[in-house]
Structure formats: C-alpha cells, structure tokens
Design a protein around this motif. Structure first.
Motif, PDB file in Angstrom:
ATOM      1  N   LYS A 184       2.080 -54.205  12.870  1.00 12.74           N
ATOM      2  CA  LYS A 184       3.343 -54.003  12.131  1.00 12.74           C
ATOM      3  C   LYS A 184       4.245 -55.227  12.227  1.00 12.74           C
ATOM      4  O   LYS A 184       4.793 -55.683  11.232  1.00 12.74           O
ATOM      5  CB  LYS A 184       4.082 -52.765  12.656  1.00 12.74           C
ATOM      6  CG  LYS A 184       3.491 -51.455  12.159  1.00 12.74           C
ATOM      7  CD  LYS A 184       4.273 -50.279  12.715  1.00 12.74           C
ATOM      8  CE  LYS A 184       3.624 -48.962  12.306  1.00 12.74           C
ATOM      9  NZ  LYS A 184       4.229 -47.819  13.001  1.00 12.74           N
ATOM     10  N   TYR A 185       4.422 -55.755  13.454  1.00  7.89           N
ATOM     11  CA  TYR A 185       5.357 -56.881  13.574  1.00  7.89           C
ATOM     12  C   TYR A 185       4.807 -58.131  12.892  1.00  7.89           C
ATOM     13  O   TYR A 185       5.552 -58.881  12.238  1.00  7.89           O
ATOM     14  CB  TYR A 185       5.776 -57.114  15.033  1.00  7.89           C
ATOM     15  CG  TYR A 185       5.100 -58.220  15.796  1.00  7.89           C
ATOM     16  CD1 TYR A 185       5.529 -59.549  15.673  1.00  7.89           C
ATOM     17  CD2 TYR A 185       4.057 -57.960  16.676  1.00  7.89           C
ATOM     18  CE1 TYR A 185       4.922 -60.565  16.396  1.00  7.89           C
ATOM     19  CE2 TYR A 185       3.450 -58.973  17.404  1.00  7.89           C
ATOM     20  CZ  TYR A 185       3.878 -60.268  17.263  1.00  7.89           C
ATOM     21  OH  TYR A 185       3.287 -61.285  17.977  1.00  7.89           O
ATOM     22  N   TYR A 227       9.143 -53.985  16.508  1.00 11.47           N
ATOM     23  CA  TYR A 227       7.729 -53.667  16.800  1.00 11.47           C
ATOM     24  C   TYR A 227       7.080 -54.721  17.698  1.00 11.47           C
ATOM     25  O   TYR A 227       5.888 -54.670  17.963  1.00 11.47           O
ATOM     26  CB  TYR A 227       6.922 -53.561  15.496  1.00 11.47           C
ATOM     27  CG  TYR A 227       7.368 -52.416  14.627  1.00 11.47           C
ATOM     28  CD1 TYR A 227       7.180 -51.088  15.027  1.00 11.47           C
ATOM     29  CD2 TYR A 227       7.986 -52.649  13.401  1.00 11.47           C
ATOM     30  CE1 TYR A 227       7.599 -50.034  14.230  1.00 11.47           C
ATOM     31  CE2 TYR A 227       8.416 -51.601  12.604  1.00 11.47           C
ATOM     32  CZ  TYR A 227       8.220 -50.288  13.022  1.00 11.47           C
ATOM     33  OH  TYR A 227       8.640 -49.246  12.242  1.00 11.47           O
ATOM     34  N   SER A 231       3.811 -52.898  18.221  1.00 12.30           N
ATOM     35  CA  SER A 231       2.645 -52.772  17.351  1.00 12.30           C
ATOM     36  C   SER A 231       2.352 -54.135  16.754  1.00 12.30           C
ATOM     37  O   SER A 231       3.108 -54.637  15.914  1.00 12.30           O
ATOM     38  CB  SER A 231       2.923 -51.761  16.238  1.00 12.30           C
ATOM     39  OG  SER A 231       2.018 -51.957  15.173  1.00 12.30           O
TER      40      SER A 231
END
Length: 446
Positions: A123-124, A110, A120
């Motif tokens: 997310k990461y 991500y 993202s």
C-alpha cells in the motif's frame, strides 16, 4: 472538453503528465454532462475536491500518531497540523506539490515504522509511486525512508520481487498509457522532468537562490512559529522517528543543490515536521495551554492574510474578464494581459472562447545564449514594444490588463489609442518589481 484553451510550453515539451489533470478534467466532464458547468463551479469544485482530500489526510496523520503513540500525542500533532499557516495556504490549491504532500501522508500511514501494526509495504509503495507519477520530486523524501525499510526488512528479495517491481510496473505503465492517449505518442514525462530540472538545471530560468536559502528562509518561513517546537521535538522524540528527521534533512539538502527554489517545493516535508512539533507540545506540561494559544494566534493572522488578502487581485480581475462572456460583443473582445507571465488564471476562470493573450516566458531549450523571452523583451521597453506590436489600430486589444506600476510608462500609448480605465483591483500591500499594488483594467473606447 470545450475545444478551446491554452497549453503552456511544459505540455509541448512533455514535462507534465496527464494523470493529475485527468482528475479535474473528469470532474469538469461530469459537470458538463449534468449541464452544471457554470464558471463558478469550474473554479470551486477542484478546490473543494482538494480540500476534502486534505481533510482526509489530516485525519490519517492523526490516526497514525494515535496508533504509534497515544491519543494525547495524536491530538497535539493534529492541532499543530491544523494551525499551520502554510497548510491553510496550500492544502486547497490544485498544485502538484499539494497532491504530492497528501499522498505522502497517506503513504506514511502504511509505512512499516517500528511499533506499527498498520504497515503495508504494498500500500505505501503504491501511494509513493502514485505521488512520483504526479510529481517526480516526490521520490526525494522517500529515498531515506524506503532505504531504511529495506535495511530492516528480513525478506529483502520478497520486498523487491513481490512489492517494488509489480507496483513500479503498474504505476509507470498506467501513467505511460494515460500520457500516450493524450499526447498521441509515447512520452516518459518523469524522465523529461528529471532532464529539465536536474541535468540541464533549466529551472534557474525562473530565478535562482543561494544554496542556504531553504535553511535560512525556506524552512523557517514554512514552519513559522512552529520552528522552536520542531527543534524541541527533534530533541525529545524517540529513536524510531529518526528516519522522519532524516527524510526532512535529506530533502532540504537535495533541494538546496538546485538553484531554483520555492517555498512550495518543501511542502511535502511539513507533515513530518508536525510529528515533532506535536511531540514537543505534548511534553510542555504546565505550558501546554499557553503554547497552544500562541501557536493558534500566531498562525491565524498569516493564514487569513495570505489566504484571503495577499495577491488576490489576479483572481478578482478574472471576474471582470468573465463578464465579457455575457456581452453580445464577446466575438469582438480581445483581452491582453501585460503582466509577468502566468500572473492570472486563464480559461478555467472565464469558460467561454474569449480571445485572450498573455506575455509568454518559455525557457530556451535550444541552447541559444542570447535568448530573451517575450515578457523580458516587453519589460525592457514597454512603450516601444506596444507601438511595434500594435502598429495598426485594427490589431489593438479591446481590453488591457496590467499592474499599476506600468501605468505611467505606457500612459502616452493609452491616451493616444483611446483607452479608458474601467476597473481598479487590489492585489497586494507589498508590491515588488513588476508586480504592483493594484491591477488596472483599461477598455478601448468605441
């Protein structure tokens, strides 16, 4: 769950968090509720869970490279990852380093690298934060990556306010609450970990290595025959992968400053290296098949040897101890492991309230210059130690377990106190120091 067991000194000093063990404790609890908590399942289920996660991570790495490059490069990276002997050796082990590596791969998929549409930030960063909660060192490879992301991000304030701060607060908060429940007090495990390993550098208690160890031994051994491919791939790979290479070099440099070094510490940078190895393999037009065959064959032997044969005695001997649980004399049994500390697993491989003891080796946290741990005291004079410790026959263990190298030195004690050898378990072809080629099980004659 079972109201017996053993907590090592790290737990007493708040150096370990409960977030990661909670995963396995939940599995154990589920097995217990299903009345399926026999010892074999307790041993195998955590490894299988780890193996499934590792398989997911490998697929994630494949899809990431496919997305960034093409299917052919992705296949090459995937192939390199799958035939790495160190990945085979480590990916199913329930070490925090393994989970740190898997979460790093998930986070990488991500990560907003140039040309990625799957990036993202939220997310990461959440996955990186989770990795840091499980093992604080996970922050090291991510420092250059997060910094690089920050520099190329247009909306810097948004990134910090809407992603970094909320993610940080939620993960650290959750970890704090989990640890509060189990420790019974507020403990910031990550801070204690940093204090112990970096500020006090107490890891040296478990051995120290020269500064160049990761460059001369660590990385070459972990990469194995992938090393020339890695170097070749670094030369070939496009500019946008420089951040990956930066993360590898930076991580090795940071770990080089700490005197206690282990192969598993640099496991999280292996997936980064595999991207370069795959890149190299893809560009070997005519030699591709030969190179792939060479990689597979040269990694297969070390993978099988380290995974199935090398140092397996410490696991095999546990089945001999476990048999004592079936005996009617379980309450009288007392097993004493006279080996370098933490040589074997403990109650997870026995699963009954058997009386067991091993030589302790906690580091001294009080600053006492002349401190020597129990294991070192024992090894300085095994015979004298045994005679002093078990001065009375009623204190004697029913079973003694030790490496073959110790047998001659304590033979008079064994003969005098009526011990007989009941099992010999193979351990390693390369005995070193206190670790022998075999493990012996001695039982006291009744």
């Amino acid at each position: 769950i079972s109201n017996y067991g053993h907590l090592t000194w790290e737990w007493a000093n708040g150096l370990r968090g409960y977030s990661y063990p909670l995963i396995f404790a939940s599995i154990y609890k589920a097995l217990q509720l299903l009345a399926k908590d026999d010892v074999q399942l307790l041993i195998w289920v955590p490894r299988l869970a780890q193996a499934v996660l590792a398989a997911f991570a490998d697929v994630k790495l494949y899809s990431l490279v496919r997305h960034l490059e093409n299917a052919e490069t992705a296949k090459c990276v995937y192939f390199c990852q799958l035939c790495s002997w160190f990945t085979w050796y480590s990916c199913t082990r329930t070490l925090t380093n393994t989970m740190e590596t898997l979460l790093t791969i998930f986070a990488l998929s991500y990560y907003p690298i140039k040309g990625s549409k799957m990036g993202s930030s939220c997310k990461y960063l959440a996955l990186v934060a989770l990795a840091i909660v499980i093992r604080p060192t996970a922050i090291i490879p991510w420092i250059p990556l997060v910094f690089s992301h920050f520099l190329q991000e247009q909306k810097k304030a948004d990134l910090i306010l809407h992603n970094c701060i909320p993610v940080g607060l939620v993960t650290v908060g959750t970890s704090l609450i989990i640890d509060r429940v189990f420790f019974g007090e507020w403990v910031l495990v990550q801070l204690n970990f940093l204090k112990f390993n970096v500020l006090q550098n107490l890891g040296t208690f478990y051995g120290s290595h020269p500064w160049h160890w990761y460059f001369t031994q660590g990385l070459p051994v972990v990469l194995g025959t992938h090393l020339p491919f890695f170097i070749h791939g670094c030369v070939l790979a496009p500019k946008r992968y420089r951040t990956f290479l930066g993360a590898v070099i930076w991580t090795v440099l940071v770990y080089s400053t700490l005197s206690h070094k282990e192969f598993r510490f640099i496991y999280p940078i292996l997936p980064f290296c595999m991207v370069f190895c795959g890149y190299s393999l893809k560009h070997m037009k005519a030699w591709k098949k030969s190179a792939a065959s060479f990689l597979l064959l040269s990694n297969l032997l070390p993978a099988l040897y380290t995974g199935l044969i090398h140092q397996r005695g410490s696991l095999d001997v546990m089945s001999h101890i476990q048999q004592l649980c079936q005996n009617s004399s379980q309450s009288q049994a007392f097993v004493f492991m006279m080996m370098p500390c933490h040589s074997t697993p403990f109650y997870s491989h026995v699963h009954c309230p058997l009386k067991m003891r091993f030589l302790q080796c906690p580091p001294d946290l009080t600053g006492n210059e002349s401190y020597i741990d129990e294991a070192d005291v024992f090894y300085s004079n095994p015979l004298g130690w045994l005679n002093k410790e078990f001065y009375n026959d009623t204190l004697l263990p029913s079973h003694l377990i030790f490496f073959s190298v110790l047998e001659q030195e304590i033979s008079s004690f064994l003969a005098l106190r009526g011990y007989e050898k009941t099992a010999t378990v193979f351990h390693t072809h390369v005995p070193q120091g206190r670790v022998g080629s075999h493990i012996y099980v001695y039982r006291k004659k009744t």
